[in-house]
Motif scaffolding. Structure first.
Motif, PDB file in Angstrom:
ATOM      1  N   SER A 129      84.689  47.534  45.200  1.00  0.00           N
ATOM      2  CA  SER A 129      84.049  48.918  45.965  1.00  0.00           C
ATOM      3  C   SER A 129      83.878  49.666  46.156  1.00  0.00           C
ATOM      4  CB  SER A 129      84.569  48.694  47.606  1.00  0.00           C
ATOM      5  OG  SER A 129      84.232  47.471  48.161  1.00  0.00           O
ATOM      6  N   VAL A 130      85.026  50.699  45.143  1.00  0.00           N
ATOM      7  CA  VAL A 130      85.316  51.455  44.861  1.00  0.00           C
ATOM      8  C   VAL A 130      84.121  51.834  43.459  1.00  0.00           C
ATOM      9  CG1 VAL A 130      87.289  53.065  43.984  1.00  0.00           C
ATOM     10  CG2 VAL A 130      87.489  52.312  44.951  1.00  0.00           C
ATOM     11  N   ALA A 131      84.117  51.098  42.504  1.00  0.00           N
ATOM     12  CA  ALA A 131      83.509  51.039  41.745  1.00  0.00           C
ATOM     13  C   ALA A 131      82.033  51.110  41.399  1.00  0.00           C
ATOM     14  CB  ALA A 131      84.194  49.630  40.110  1.00  0.00           C
ATOM     15  N   GLU A 132      81.688  50.080  42.152  1.00  0.00           N
ATOM     16  CA  GLU A 132      80.066  50.252  42.861  1.00  0.00           C
ATOM     17  C   GLU A 132      79.502  51.153  43.864  1.00  0.00           C
ATOM     18  OE1 GLU A 132      78.259  47.939  41.231  1.00  0.00           O
ATOM     19  OE2 GLU A 132      79.737  46.757  39.829  1.00  0.00           O
ATOM     20  N   ASP A 133      80.654  51.981  44.377  1.00  0.00           N
ATOM     21  CA  ASP A 133      80.281  52.904  44.756  1.00  0.00           C
ATOM     22  C   ASP A 133      79.341  52.426  46.381  1.00  0.00           C
ATOM     23  OD1 ASP A 133      80.126  55.823  46.326  1.00  0.00           O
ATOM     24  OD2 ASP A 133      78.147  55.859  45.728  1.00  0.00           O
ATOM     25  N   LYS A 134      80.726  51.064  46.383  1.00  0.00           N
ATOM     26  CA  LYS A 134      79.878  50.831  48.331  1.00  0.00           C
ATOM     27  C   LYS A 134      80.848  51.048  49.619  1.00  0.00           C
ATOM     28  CE  LYS A 134      76.703  48.771  46.017  1.00  0.00           C
ATOM     29  NZ  LYS A 134      75.177  49.228  45.965  1.00  0.00           N
ATOM     30  N   ASN A 135      81.540  52.259  49.017  1.00  0.00           N
ATOM     31  CA  ASN A 135      82.887  52.154  50.504  1.00  0.00           C
ATOM     32  C   ASN A 135      82.438  51.732  51.588  1.00  0.00           C
ATOM     33  OD1 ASN A 135      83.960  52.673  47.613  1.00  0.00           O
ATOM     34  ND2 ASN A 135      83.742  54.965  48.046  1.00  0.00           N
ATOM     35  N   GLN A 136      80.868  52.560  51.858  1.00  0.00           N
ATOM     36  CA  GLN A 136      80.825  52.724  52.758  1.00  0.00           C
ATOM     37  C   GLN A 136      80.286  51.124  54.143  1.00  0.00           C
ATOM     38  OE1 GLN A 136      78.923  53.274  50.349  1.00  0.00           O
ATOM     39  NE2 GLN A 136      76.866  52.364  50.378  1.00  0.00           N
ATOM     40  N   ALA A 187      89.694  68.885  49.848  1.00  0.00           N
ATOM     41  CA  ALA A 187      89.955  68.144  51.191  1.00  0.00           C
ATOM     42  C   ALA A 187      88.436  67.356  51.695  1.00  0.00           C
ATOM     43  CB  ALA A 187      90.309  68.828  52.152  1.00  0.00           C
ATOM     44  N   LYS A 188      87.355  68.124  51.873  1.00  0.00           N
ATOM     45  CA  LYS A 188      86.460  67.409  52.582  1.00  0.00           C
ATOM     46  C   LYS A 188      85.821  66.515  51.222  1.00  0.00           C
ATOM     47  CE  LYS A 188      84.426  72.095  54.617  1.00  0.00           C
ATOM     48  NZ  LYS A 188      83.681  72.902  54.216  1.00  0.00           N
ATOM     49  N   ASP A 189      85.648  66.082  50.268  1.00  0.00           N
ATOM     50  CA  ASP A 189      85.036  65.750  48.872  1.00  0.00           C
ATOM     51  C   ASP A 189      85.618  64.034  49.350  1.00  0.00           C
ATOM     52  OD1 ASP A 189      83.335  67.438  48.382  1.00  0.00           O
ATOM     53  OD2 ASP A 189      84.492  67.813  46.111  1.00  0.00           O
ATOM     54  N   ILE A 190      87.581  64.442  49.383  1.00  0.00           N
ATOM     55  CA  ILE A 190      88.236  63.089  49.797  1.00  0.00           C
ATOM     56  C   ILE A 190      87.637  62.741  50.846  1.00  0.00           C
ATOM     57  CG2 ILE A 190      90.760  62.755  49.884  1.00  0.00           C
ATOM     58  CD1 ILE A 190      91.611  64.767  48.392  1.00  0.00           C
ATOM     59  N   PHE A 191      88.143  63.242  51.786  1.00  0.00           N
ATOM     60  CA  PHE A 191      87.930  62.640  53.063  1.00  0.00           C
ATOM     61  C   PHE A 191      86.276  62.193  53.853  1.00  0.00           C
ATOM     62  CE2 PHE A 191      86.413  62.867  58.018  1.00  0.00           C
ATOM     63  CZ  PHE A 191      87.303  62.017  58.470  1.00  0.00           C
ATOM     64  N   ASP A 192      85.021  62.739  52.350  1.00  0.00           N
ATOM     65  CA  ASP A 192      83.582  62.183  52.496  1.00  0.00           C
ATOM     66  C   ASP A 192      84.208  60.878  52.412  1.00  0.00           C
ATOM     67  OD1 ASP A 192      80.885  62.930  53.517  1.00  0.00           O
ATOM     68  OD2 ASP A 192      80.794  62.201  50.993  1.00  0.00           O
ATOM     69  N   ARG A 193      84.253  60.337  51.009  1.00  0.00           N
ATOM     70  CA  ARG A 193      84.653  59.125  50.050  1.00  0.00           C
ATOM     71  C   ARG A 193      85.861  58.346  50.603  1.00  0.00           C
ATOM     72  NH1 ARG A 193      83.657  63.517  46.683  1.00  0.00           N
ATOM     73  NH2 ARG A 193      82.012  62.693  44.656  1.00  0.00           N
ATOM     74  N   VAL A 213      88.685  55.002  56.191  1.00  0.00           N
ATOM     75  CA  VAL A 213      89.818  55.044  58.240  1.00  0.00           C
ATOM     76  C   VAL A 213      88.974  53.806  58.998  1.00  0.00           C
ATOM     77  CG1 VAL A 213      89.910  56.457  59.553  1.00  0.00           C
ATOM     78  CG2 VAL A 213      90.319  56.964  57.090  1.00  0.00           C
ATOM     79  N   LEU A 214      88.177  53.974  59.374  1.00  0.00           N
ATOM     80  CA  LEU A 214      87.769  52.888  60.439  1.00  0.00           C
ATOM     81  C   LEU A 214      88.004  51.478  60.097  1.00  0.00           C
ATOM     82  CD1 LEU A 214      83.614  54.679  60.942  1.00  0.00           C
ATOM     83  CD2 LEU A 214      85.869  54.719  62.240  1.00  0.00           C
ATOM     84  N   ALA A 215      88.190  51.321  58.314  1.00  0.00           N
ATOM     85  CA  ALA A 215      88.208  49.864  58.052  1.00  0.00           C
ATOM     86  C   ALA A 215      89.707  49.703  58.144  1.00  0.00           C
ATOM     87  CB  ALA A 215      88.017  49.718  56.174  1.00  0.00           C
ATOM     88  N   GLY A 216      90.598  50.477  57.926  1.00  0.00           N
ATOM     89  CA  GLY A 216      91.836  50.477  58.202  1.00  0.00           C
ATOM     90  C   GLY A 216      91.790  50.509  59.262  1.00  0.00           C
ATOM     91  N   LEU A 217      91.559  51.156  60.244  1.00  0.00           N
ATOM     92  CA  LEU A 217      92.192  50.796  61.815  1.00  0.00           C
ATOM     93  C   LEU A 217      91.421  49.691  62.170  1.00  0.00           C
ATOM     94  CD1 LEU A 217      92.691  52.488  64.284  1.00  0.00           C
ATOM     95  CD2 LEU A 217      90.157  53.150  64.671  1.00  0.00           C
ATOM     96  N   ALA A 218      90.333  49.303  61.832  1.00  0.00           N
ATOM     97  CA  ALA A 218      89.843  47.509  61.857  1.00  0.00           C
ATOM     98  C   ALA A 218      90.429  46.456  61.671  1.00  0.00           C
ATOM     99  CB  ALA A 218      88.562  47.062  61.568  1.00  0.00           C
ATOM    100  N   ILE A 219      91.252  46.906  60.219  1.00  0.00           N
ATOM    101  CA  ILE A 219      92.595  45.790  59.672  1.00  0.00           C
ATOM    102  C   ILE A 219      93.279  46.161  61.053  1.00  0.00           C
ATOM    103  CG2 ILE A 219      94.042  45.887  57.680  1.00  0.00           C
ATOM    104  CD1 ILE A 219      91.795  46.636  56.216  1.00  0.00           C
TER     105      ILE A 219
END
Length: 412
Positions: free
Chosen positions: A327-334, A186-192, A197-203
């Motif tokens: 973003s997922v492939a390049e680890d640029k999710n942030q 749960a911690k790992d999934i939420f961390d990634r 979440v913020l992106a979706g909220l902004a969307i």
């Protein structure tokens, strides 16, 4: 989708712009919290299951628990919001509450990530077809009975109930593992996924605030026109969504084995979506007026100029969805939240300026501008994400080169 469009248009004719706008207004308030309920898990779940294939049960079970909890919180927040901004509007309260209940029911959507990872998307598609069909029949019965607007608002919840029942049943019958829960996962999934979440909220802000602000500034009738235009504009999105979902696993696998093949597949995907969007956009410029007249009638003709502008925003929206694979492939999710925050700010500011002057057309201008900002302009602001823009520009060269090659092979 065709059935949904026709029956939805008949319902809009029956309800009229004001009542149709009332449903759209309630839906926009609910959708503000959809991103929070999803927690961005769907963007990273496939990758997590690929990393821990032997722990699929605990990964999936953990994700489902997280989704159910967040959906319940989102439902409560949606009701608090509508009570605060529309005090005394009891009909809107009730309509929003009925639609908000679907947030909790739609936790089943997370199971689609497992179906995608197993190349079993057909089951999920069949469930959606069944849900759309049942809702179509539901609305036809309501039209025959000349039911009130409240019953039409319940359509979203009915669809979620039917689809969810089928998806869950098929999942339980076809899975080869037991569901479990792991706090560490749960911690790992939420961390990634927290960036999404913020992106979706902004969307949600830049895709739903136009209707919310229209409702507050111009009234529910204007929301009805805008909702009609947006419904037609978004109709084609299931095609690029299907292409993106089907391509995600393949592209992520290529990233592990060959960087060149990974970029090649991703560029072809980006080009295909862009080219398809242009074709659809041109078709709407030609046939948009006819489509609104045939589907919604003369009472909704104010939606035509809005439709012709909004259709271009959907293409940029789909480019943004495809970028999530990169973003997922390049680890640029942030950085995902950064793009959408830029788009959200742009949309809020421009809506505040343009809606009082241009009405619903101003809202459409703001939406198109926000989608362009999110898809291509905001990634240019950060050094780490500029390669995506370069990749996208190169996708046109790659795509056009493939078309020339294909055309050359077809010559005698």
């Amino acid at each position: 989708m065709g059935l949904s469009l026709v029956v939805g248009a008949l319902s809009a004719r029956y309800l009229g712009p004001s009542n149709y706008g009332l449903i759209g207004y309630g839906a926009s308030l609910v959708n503000l919290f959809t991103a929070i309920s999803q927690l961005g898990i769907d963007n990273v779940l496939i990758n997590e299951m690929m990393k821990h294939p032997e722990e699929k049960g605990r990964v999936m079970g953990t994700a489902l628990c997280m989704r159910v909890c967040s959906a319940t919180v989102s439902l409560v927040c949606a009701m608090i919001l509508v009570i605060l901004i529309e005090p005394g509007n009891h009909v809107l309260w009730f309509i929003t509450g009925i639609q908000a209940f679907a947030i909790a029911l739609r936790a089943y959507e997370l199971l689609n990530e497992w179906f995608l990872s197993e190349m079993k998307s057909k089951y999920y598609v069949v469930a959606n077809i069944c849900g759309q069909t049942v809702v179509g029949i539901w609305k036809i019965v309501l039209l025959i009975l000349q039911a009130s607007v409240v019953w039409f608002a319940a359509s979203t919840t009915v669809q979620a109930f039917v689809c969810g029942g089928i998806v869950i049943t098929v999942f339980l019958m076809t899975r080869d593992f037991k569901l479990g829960f792991c706090l560490q996962y749960a911690k790992d999934i939420f961390d990634r996924s927290k960036h999404y979440v913020l992106a979706g909220l902004a969307i949600a802000l830049y895709t739903q605030m136009d209707k919310v602000m229209l409702g507050r500034m111009m009234g529910e009738r204007e929301v009805g026109f805008y909702t009609a235009a947006m419904t037609i504009a978004m109709l084609w999105e299931f095609i690029p969504q299907a292409i993106i979902n089907s391509s995600r696993v393949v592209i992520l696998e290529k990233k592990k084995s060959s960087e060149a093949e990974y970029e090649d597949k991703l560029q072809l995907l980006l080009f295909a979506i862009s080219a398809l969007g242009i074709l659809v956009g041109v078709a709407v410029q030609i046939f948009g007026k006819l489509a609104v007249h045939l589907l919604y009638g003369k009472e909704y003709m104010a939606a035509v100029p809005v439709l012709k502008l909004l259709i271009w925003s959907t293409t940029f929206a789909m480019i943004g969805v495809a970028r999530n694979i990169w973003s997922v492939a390049e680890d640029k999710n942030q950085y995902s939240k950064n793009y959408t925050i830029c788009g959200g700010i742009f949309n809020l500011v421009f809506n505040a300026v343009t809606i009082p002057v241009w009405g619903i057309f101003g809202a459409a201008v703001s939406t198109l501008g926000a989608q362009i900002v999110v898809a291509l302009l905001s990634p240019m602001l950060w050094k780490d994400t500029r390669p995506f823009v370069t990749l996208y520009v190169g996708s046109w060269k790659k795509g056009l080169g493939c078309l020339r090659t294909f055309a050359g092979k077809g010559r005698p």
